[in-house]
Scaffold this motif. Sequence first.
Motif, PDB file in Angstrom:
ATOM      1  N   LEU A 296       0.828  -1.212   0.000  1.00  0.00           N
ATOM      2  CA  LEU A 296       0.000   0.000   0.000  1.00  0.00           C
ATOM      3  C   LEU A 296       0.857   1.253   0.000  1.00  0.00           C
ATOM      4  CD1 LEU A 296      -2.714   1.475   0.279  1.00  0.00           C
ATOM      5  CD2 LEU A 296      -2.546   1.137   2.756  1.00  0.00           C
ATOM      6  N   PHE A 297       1.812   1.335   0.938  1.00  0.00           N
ATOM      7  CA  PHE A 297       2.612   2.553   1.052  1.00  0.00           C
ATOM      8  C   PHE A 297       3.607   2.702  -0.097  1.00  0.00           C
ATOM      9  CE2 PHE A 297       0.928   2.525   5.362  1.00  0.00           C
ATOM     10  CZ  PHE A 297       0.692   3.876   5.564  1.00  0.00           C
TER      11      PHE A 297
ATOM     12  N   VAL B 272       1.426   4.220  -2.912  1.00  0.00           N
ATOM     13  CA  VAL B 272       1.039   5.600  -2.592  1.00  0.00           C
ATOM     14  C   VAL B 272       2.231   6.546  -2.701  1.00  0.00           C
ATOM     15  CG1 VAL B 272       0.232   7.131  -0.749  1.00  0.00           C
ATOM     16  CG2 VAL B 272      -0.943   4.964  -1.172  1.00  0.00           C
TER      17      VAL B 272
ATOM     18  N   SER C 265       2.550   9.475  -5.408  1.00  0.00           N
ATOM     19  CA  SER C 265       2.622  10.849  -4.904  1.00  0.00           C
ATOM     20  C   SER C 265       3.907  11.532  -5.358  1.00  0.00           C
ATOM     21  CB  SER C 265       2.532  10.858  -3.377  1.00  0.00           C
ATOM     22  OG  SER C 265       1.307  10.295  -2.940  1.00  0.00           O
TER      23      SER C 265
ATOM     24  N   SER D 198      -8.191   2.839   2.447  1.00  0.00           N
ATOM     25  CA  SER D 198      -6.909   3.464   2.795  1.00  0.00           C
ATOM     26  C   SER D 198      -6.209   4.000   1.553  1.00  0.00           C
ATOM     27  CB  SER D 198      -6.007   2.455   3.501  1.00  0.00           C
ATOM     28  OG  SER D 198      -6.576   2.031   4.723  1.00  0.00           O
ATOM     29  N   ASN D 199      -6.261   3.229   0.484  1.00  0.00           N
ATOM     30  CA  ASN D 199      -5.646   3.671  -0.773  1.00  0.00           C
ATOM     31  C   ASN D 199      -6.301   4.955  -1.267  1.00  0.00           C
ATOM     32  OD1 ASN D 199      -4.515   3.874  -3.340  1.00  0.00           O
ATOM     33  ND2 ASN D 199      -4.487   1.672  -3.635  1.00  0.00           N
TER      34      ASN D 199
ATOM     35  N   LEU E  23      -5.217   7.874   0.998  1.00  0.00           N
ATOM     36  CA  LEU E  23      -3.799   8.240   0.991  1.00  0.00           C
ATOM     37  C   LEU E  23      -3.344   8.917  -0.303  1.00  0.00           C
ATOM     38  CD1 LEU E  23      -2.295   5.131   2.818  1.00  0.00           C
ATOM     39  CD2 LEU E  23      -2.412   7.479   3.682  1.00  0.00           C
ATOM     40  N   ILE E  24      -4.023   8.645  -1.429  1.00  0.00           N
ATOM     41  CA  ILE E  24      -3.612   9.328  -2.660  1.00  0.00           C
ATOM     42  C   ILE E  24      -4.369  10.637  -2.874  1.00  0.00           C
ATOM     43  CG2 ILE E  24      -2.949   7.166  -3.763  1.00  0.00           C
ATOM     44  CD1 ILE E  24      -5.387   7.363  -5.528  1.00  0.00           C
TER      45      ILE E  24
ATOM     46  N   GLN F 223     -10.801   7.275  -9.960  1.00  0.00           N
ATOM     47  CA  GLN F 223     -10.363   6.448  -8.831  1.00  0.00           C
ATOM     48  C   GLN F 223     -11.538   6.036  -7.960  1.00  0.00           C
ATOM     49  OE1 GLN F 223      -8.561   8.579  -5.576  1.00  0.00           O
ATOM     50  NE2 GLN F 223      -9.530   6.970  -4.412  1.00  0.00           N
TER      51      GLN F 223
END
Length: 307
Positions: free
Chosen positions: A125-126, A129, A133, A190-191, A194-195, A266
């Motif tokens: 995930l991170f 992201v 980003s 969460s995705n 976070l974006i 998205q």
Amino acid sequence: MELRIFGFQALWSPYFLCLLMIVGFLYAQCTGRWRGRFAHSEQIKKSEAFYFYSALLLIYVIKGSPLDVLAHISFTMHMVQMAFLLLLVPIFIIKGIPAWLWQTFISNPLVQPIWRIVTQPIIALFSFVLLFSFYHIPVILDAIKLSEALHALYTVMLFSSAIAMYWTTVNSVPGERQLKGLHKTAMIISNAVLITPACALIIFADTPLYATYQSGEAWLQSMALCVPTTMLASLASAGITGPELFMSMSTLEDQQLGGIVMKIIQELIFGVLLYTVFRAWYKHEQRDADAITEAALAERKTMNDYY
């Protein structure tokens, strides 16, 4: 001004189309004539073939059709391109490759240890992201779009991270890590959250952020990613040195619309994915409830017969 001035090769990418056709041919051979070379291979499902060939078609439309040229002219089209490439195509790839073919790839001694790390839900995930980003930080995006090698490398990294991010949510490969319903929901939400800052940076900026989408030498250099250099030279000699001749919007309006469009696409893709997860979760819970009820009734009947 019309896009046809860029020429057939730039607009339709015949070499890229041939590459995708080769990939499609290899897929057909691996799942057909060469299937016996793979352990535990099975007859390919129609749905798997549909997903994989749909992915190839989408990749061509995104990276090989006039949309790719438009994505270098208009930031809005760039965000449309990125949204479908990173948020939809990876799902189709995961679902389109049969489980036994995935197992063959993952079980490779060189691949397996790396795969176990990059598909850890939090890491995946991170990683996605952060890569997404960082890509849209102005200085980084401009640098990437001015280097063909850097652009190709970063695109592969982003796409690979998208597959890893979706893996535990979408895959159905026996023995592979698969999140449960609630955890899948948390991963998707969460995705989306976070974006959002990257999109917000673009939407609420009050000045154009990217040199490669403004008039000047940077734009012409960035166009070299999809237009032959000889064609670019003729365009420059004709006085075409910026994207403003191909758009009715200002650079800032185009940039802001791009951020909005990215967020909308998205949300739509994640909305459909959430619906699919909830539906599968509900069906699973219903099956479990029925099994528990049947077991309780059978136990009660046994007790009644005994007494």
